[in-house]
Design a protein around this motif. Structure first.
Motif, PDB file in Angstrom:
ATOM      1  N   GLN A 193      12.886   7.495  -8.943  1.00 32.75           N
ATOM      2  CA  GLN A 193      13.600   8.428  -8.078  1.00 32.75           C
ATOM      3  C   GLN A 193      14.304   9.528  -8.864  1.00 32.75           C
ATOM      4  N   LYS A 206       7.964  22.380  -8.765  1.00 28.73           N
ATOM      5  CA  LYS A 206       7.556  22.298  -7.369  1.00 28.73           C
ATOM      6  C   LYS A 206       7.356  23.674  -6.762  1.00 28.73           C
ATOM      7  N   LEU A 235       1.379   9.787   5.330  1.00 27.23           N
ATOM      8  CA  LEU A 235       0.904  11.085   4.852  1.00 27.23           C
ATOM      9  C   LEU A 235      -0.551  10.988   4.413  1.00 27.23           C
ATOM     10  N   VAL A 262       2.197  13.678 -11.353  1.00 29.29           N
ATOM     11  CA  VAL A 262       3.313  12.742 -11.249  1.00 29.29           C
ATOM     12  C   VAL A 262       2.846  11.322 -11.536  1.00 29.29           C
ATOM     13  N   ALA A 311       2.777  18.266  -1.311  1.00 30.93           N
ATOM     14  CA  ALA A 311       2.129  17.823  -2.532  1.00 30.93           C
ATOM     15  C   ALA A 311       0.629  18.054  -2.466  1.00 30.93           C
ATOM     16  N   TYR A 339       4.327  14.102  13.338  1.00 25.92           N
ATOM     17  CA  TYR A 339       4.548  14.895  12.158  1.00 25.92           C
ATOM     18  C   TYR A 339       5.718  15.840  12.399  1.00 25.92           C
ATOM     19  N   ARG A 386       3.476   9.532  -4.522  1.00 18.85           N
ATOM     20  CA  ARG A 386       3.497  10.282  -3.279  1.00 18.85           C
ATOM     21  C   ARG A 386       4.902  10.320  -2.700  1.00 18.85           C
ATOM     22  N   LEU A 387       5.611   9.212  -2.900  1.00 19.62           N
ATOM     23  CA  LEU A 387       6.951   9.089  -2.349  1.00 19.62           C
ATOM     24  C   LEU A 387       7.909  10.087  -2.983  1.00 19.62           C
ATOM     25  N   THR A 388       7.685  10.420  -4.240  1.00 19.71           N
ATOM     26  CA  THR A 388       8.608  11.352  -4.874  1.00 19.71           C
ATOM     27  C   THR A 388       8.249  12.794  -4.535  1.00 19.71           C
ATOM     28  N   MET A 389       7.085  12.999  -3.948  1.00 19.84           N
ATOM     29  CA  MET A 389       6.689  14.357  -3.577  1.00 19.84           C
ATOM     30  C   MET A 389       6.896  14.537  -2.074  1.00 19.84           C
ATOM     31  N   ARG A 402      17.589  14.282  -5.756  1.00 20.32           N
ATOM     32  CA  ARG A 402      16.640  13.792  -6.753  1.00 20.32           C
ATOM     33  C   ARG A 402      16.809  14.532  -8.065  1.00 20.32           C
ATOM     34  N   TYR A 450      -3.875  19.064   2.839  1.00 13.84           N
ATOM     35  CA  TYR A 450      -2.456  18.872   2.632  1.00 13.84           C
ATOM     36  C   TYR A 450      -1.574  19.332   3.746  1.00 13.84           C
ATOM     37  N   GLN A 463       5.707  16.772   1.672  1.00 15.67           N
ATOM     38  CA  GLN A 463       4.481  17.006   2.427  1.00 15.67           C
ATOM     39  C   GLN A 463       3.576  18.004   1.729  1.00 15.67           C
ATOM     40  N   PRO A 517       4.720   7.350   2.805  1.00 12.34           N
ATOM     41  CA  PRO A 517       3.647   7.811   1.909  1.00 12.34           C
ATOM     42  C   PRO A 517       2.264   7.450   2.439  1.00 12.34           C
ATOM     43  N   VAL A 529       0.244  15.520  -7.372  1.00 14.00           N
ATOM     44  CA  VAL A 529       0.393  14.073  -7.253  1.00 14.00           C
ATOM     45  C   VAL A 529      -0.196  13.391  -8.485  1.00 14.00           C
ATOM     46  N   ALA A 580       4.439  18.689 -13.896  1.00 11.12           N
ATOM     47  CA  ALA A 580       4.815  17.666 -12.922  1.00 11.12           C
ATOM     48  C   ALA A 580       6.176  18.001 -12.315  1.00 11.12           C
ATOM     49  N   PRO A 607       0.821  -1.215   0.000  1.00 10.57           N
ATOM     50  CA  PRO A 607       0.000   0.000   0.000  1.00 10.57           C
ATOM     51  C   PRO A 607       0.850   1.259   0.000  1.00 10.57           C
ATOM     52  N   VAL A 608       1.748   1.381  -0.959  1.00  6.53           N
ATOM     53  CA  VAL A 608       2.588   2.566  -1.023  1.00  6.53           C
ATOM     54  C   VAL A 608       2.428   3.185  -2.395  1.00  6.53           C
TER      55      VAL A 608
END
Lengths: 353, 591
Positions: A114, B152, B458, A51, A43, B471, A36-39, B58, B501, A41, B455, A48, B149, A31-32
């Protein structure tokens, strides 16, 4: 013979398909959300989603699976466009209507979630390092293992023999990641001033001026750590095999005709005694490649194993899949090759399908 | 067999030869070149600064930099109109020579500095970097206002710059107007003006963030998405080479615009070498051996080896410079304020009083933090008075009393509760276990701890799938507003089906919103900070979150490093750093 090879290839192909299905669905059960992992908090929904779309995660799993297979297959269908042509590097065979073509290409493994490098690039840079590490480890293990095994055999039941045997059992009993950590601590840290070795390190490093230099000394500790278990096996095998040959009639004959001890040992005994050892060495090569996953991680040695574990940590599906598939195909091909080789070498084995 | 032995012999000889070859080439590298050259003002040119990060970056594409490592590297390569001072995080002009803010705080006018050159790169004609023009600034700022995308930074400017939203809407339909964003106007060859929808006092700090970096259109056209590891900037260093996951080397930009007070051309260093050893202990060991010039964040389990009881360096480490400062970050537990359980203010306050933050700081954090006795703004802003924002100090009596008032005398009738934390690192677990014990002992309740991947964590907190969770927040830019913004009611959606968010506790208080609005429209800093403190106090009185601590950043630096001030954001500017040719320098760098 041909029939045999074809059958082996077909079953190998089935095994690969099994690997793809398994890894793909394992990653879908977790369940991951990689998007979301690449963004961070911060996001928001739209980012999302963007991405997800970019990574191709917006479609249902079954569709994605079919797309993945299409990407993987050397013969596949694509809607022709300059971007697609550049992405996949295909050559068109014939049109199947509405801009779609049947094309031929090298399997496309996607790109890393990544850092968006192509998976094939990652594998190609990582693989030679792992193979070199494997070759050095197995060479080192063979030399030391055979040497100690012969000594143990010709001094059977002596103190030397016993200590070699006990040590080799200890060597088999410890996992390579354990010896890796111990070696790194002792020779890469505590005694670093004397050995000049690094605690961790890669094959190529950047010097102060940004040029890549080959740092071969970084191979020493990982190769030893990786070689310890095979050494122990080779010692035992060599010892029993040499003892076996020593008791044979022709050795006695050789001694009787007045040949010197070492000539007998090296020309007559070893030649025959080493056959099973050589077989074992070739068999261990594959296990060494597998064992290098831990060793590479411990020593920060950026080969195939390191990249795979890093990718697993970050749920980086395309890299994990690419590396697993690659390793699996390698194993399958080697197995087929060895089967054929046995058939050619040993007339008692027939290659019937 | 003989062939095999011969082969092995040859192989080992080759190996030996290769090893020998390597050691000679090392000496050939020229130790003499590495010696420092003296310059006026007691400064020295030369030397390669070595540092490590435990994570790989990244992306280095300005709009796509979203994490600290990319930011730290990007800061040495790129510059925006403005940058921050390494000493006090104040906004300094960079590619802009100066800037002015209109009286109503809505219009920012930047004057371009003359003679700022891009790094040499094949994307330019002849491979030579050209001078930065006002068109480059306009180009980069317009791109910032298009949501992709990769971008940011869009969220930081979309509500703020006049015409940003309209421009984005047009661009997404493929019909972006040629004149770009209406609120970003080129006045003449050296002036650009940015108009804001409403006054926003931290706008200049926002432009110092990575997405404010200036890059040339030529690079974008040539490299496209490869810009994540191809860089063309104007900063003190340029990217010479990079090995993915492993290391990179930056070398000095000979054409950098900045000079120091003595007229010395900056930067002083020949370059920077970055490695990516993934464990913190390995980094500390490499530092101690002299292979790194700094190590940031001491691993908790090693602190007793490095520091004594008085937080002074132990003899083994005495030769190093020890720098520490409260960071711009907060570690807290969030309550689901709109949930059926924690919509009860007295209950939230009872929890807040029941946890001994001082103890957590002393034992778990080994003194490396300030206990969470204030509001959401960490005690790291020079002019921000945290003392007027008193939160909750440990007081079990008061906690029990409030618990009774909340309807759970001695924990009676309180449902079983789960504290959700994210996996990764043992620190979260240790703190959660300490908090669990304090809450169960003091309030007589049952508390479980559940650990889930980041993830998923969150997602759960944002959609209200958990009641009580861990958090944290690290500042994007150095302004209290960046923390207080988390509690604005505009970030709270109507239902739990939609993600909340940044305001995941779903805190809503119109009074807080009003004070914040007032603060953002106040140009005078002292006045504004007073209003921020007021808002902070209103918020923490409601206890929508439970601050545990504000971390203290600690780092060790080699004794010969000069002018390398630390700050609460770990914002590094190696362009001003130099080495002193001391014995330690000779030992580490010349041998």
């Amino acid at each position: 013979m041909i029939q045999f090879i074809v059958k082996k290839l077909v079953s190998g192909f089935a095994a690969l398909l099994g690997v793809v299905v398994l890894v793909f669905f394992l990653f879908n059960v977790i369940p991951v959300d990689p998007a979301r992992l690449t963004m961070g908090q911060r996001a928001d929904v739209a980012s999302v989603e963007a991405v997800r779309k970019d990574l191709g995660l917006d479609k249902p799993p079954v569709t994605r699976f079919l797309y993945y297979l299409n990407d993987l297959s050397p013969l596949s269908f694509y809607k022709d466009s300059p971007e697609a042509a550049e992405k996949y590097g295909y050559s068109k065979l014939f049109s199947v209507g509405s801009g779609n073509y049947l094309v031929m290409k090298t399997p496309y493994l996607g790109f890393s979630y990544q850092d968006r490098r192509k998976v094939s690039d990652i594998l190609i840079t990582a693989l030679p390092k792992t193979i070199l590490l494997g070759i050095i480890a197995i060479t080192f293990a063979s030399i030391v293992g055979i040497f100690l095994g012969v000594i143990a055999a010709i001094r059977q039941f002596s103190f030397l023999d016993n200590s070699i045997l006990v040590t080799s059992i200890l060597g088999i009993s410890q996992p390579s990641y354990f010896s890796g950590i111990v070696l790194a601590l002792i020779f890469g840290d505590l005694l670093a001033d004397y050995t000049g070795l690094n605690y961790t390190g890669n094959l190529y490093e950047l010097n102060d001026y940004g040029d890549e230099v080959l740092v071969l000394k970084n191979l020493i500790l990982p190769a030893i750590a990786l070689g310890i278990r095979p050494i122990s096996i080779f010692v035992q095998l060599t010892r029993s095999s040499v003892l076996d040959v020593l008791s044979q009639d022709y050795v006695r004959t050789a001694k009787a005709k007045g040949l010197s001890y070492y000539v007998t040992l090296f020309k007559h005994v070893l030649r025959n005694a080493l056959n099973p050892v050589i077989t074992a060495i070739s068999g261990w090569f594959a296990s060494i490649l597998a064992g290098s996953y831990f060793i590479e991680y411990i020593f920060n040695y950026k080969g195939l194993g390191y990249e795979t574990i890093k990718a697993l940590e970050s749920f980086n599906f395309p890299v994990v899949m690419g590396s697993v598939l690659f390793t699996a195909s390698l194993f399958i091909l080697v197995n087929i090759f060895v089967d054929i080789l046995y058939g050619l070498l040993d007339p008692r084995i027939s290659l019937k399908a | 067999m003989r062939k095999i032995t011969n082969g092995l012999l040859i192989l080992s000889l080759l190996l030996l030869a290769a090893c020998a070859g390597e050691s000679t080439s090392e000496t050939k590298g020229g130790k003499k070149d590495k010696a420092l050259k003296e310059a006026p003002g007691g400064k020295y040119y030369g030397g390669i600064f070595t540092m490590n990060d435990t994570e790989y970056f990244r992306s280095l594409f300005p709009l796509n930099i979203g994490e600290v490592v990319g930011h730290r590297i990007g800061n040495q390569i790129y510059e925006g109109l403005v940058k921050l001072s390494q000493t006090d995080l104040s906004v300094q002009p960079a590619i802009a020579e100066k800037y002015t803010v209109s009286e109503d705080g809505k219009v920012y006018t930047f004057t371009l500095r003359k003679g700022v050159m891009f790094h040499d790169d094949p994307c330019f004609e002849g491979g030579k970097g050209r001078e930065v023009t006002i068109k480059d600034i306009k180009y980069c700022l317009d791109r910032l206002c298009v949501k992709t995308a990769e971008n940011k930074g869009y969220e930081f400017v979309s509500d703020r710059i006049v015409g940003a939203k309209e421009y984005n809407a047009a661009a997404s339909k493929g019909s972006a107007p040629a004149e770009g964003v209406s609120g970003i106007k080129v006045l003449d060859d050296s002036t650009i003006q940015i108009s804001l929808v409403q006054p926003f006092a931290s706008f200049a700090s926002i432009l110092s963030m990575p997405f404010g970096y200036i890059y040339p259109k030529e690079a974008m056209d040539k490299y496209g998405s490869d810009m994540r590891e191809k860089t063309v900037g104007t900063g003190p260093f340029y990217l010479k080479n990079l090995q993915p996951n492993q290391g990179l080397v930056l070398l000095r930009n000979e054409k950098y615009w900045a000079k120091d007070e003595q007229g010395n051309q900056r930067p002083y260093l020949d370059g920077i070498r970055w490695s990516f050893i993934s464990d913190q202990k390995g980094e500390l060991m490499a530092f101690k051996k002299g292979n790194l010039d700094m190590t940031y964040r001491l691993p908790l389990e090693m602190i007793d080896e490095v520091l004594d009881a008085n937080k002074k360096l132990k003899p083994d480490y005495a030769e190093f410079q020890f720098q520490e400062t409260p960071s711009l970050s907060i570690y807290y537990y969030g309550f689901k304020n709109k949930g059926e359980l924690f919509n009860n203010k007295k209950l939230r306050q009872a929890f807040s009083y029941a946890i001994d933050k001082q103890k957590i700081v002393d034992y778990t954090m080994k003194g490396g933090a300030v206990p969470g006795h204030y509001g959401v703004v960490p005690p790291s802003f020079k002019d921000y008075n945290n003392d007027v924002v008193q939160g909750y100090k440990y007081d079990p009596k008061k906690a029990q009393q409030l618990m009774a008032e909340a309807g759970y005398p001695n924990g009676k009738g309180f449902p079983e509760l789960t504290l959700q934390i994210n996996s990764g690192g043992t620190r979260n677990e240790q703190i959660a276990e300490a908090a669990q014990k304090m809450l169960t002992d003091n309030l007589n309740i049952k508390l479980q701890i559940s650990k889930v991947p980041w993830p998923q964590h969150l997602e759960a907190t944002e959609t209200g799938k958990c009641e009580f969770w861990r958090y944290g927040w690290i500042a994007d830019y150095p302004d209290p507003e960046n923390f207080l913004n988390l509690f604005l009611s505009k970030h709270v959606p109507a239902t739990f089906a939609e993600n909340a968010y940044i305001n995941s506790p779903r805190y809503v208080n119109p009074e807080f919103d009003k004070v914040m609005e007032q603060a953002l429209a106040t140009v005078d800093k002292a006045e504004r900070y007073k209003l921020y403190q007021k808002a902070d106090k209103i918020m923490i009185d409601d206890a929508p979150i439970l601050p545990i601590y504000y971390e203290i950043d600690r780092r060790l630096v080699q004794s010969y490093v000069r002018n390398f001030d630390n700050n609460s954001m770990e914002y590094r500017d190696l362009g001003v750093v130099w080495f002193e040719p001391t014995d330690a320098f000779k030992r580490n760098k010349l041998n």
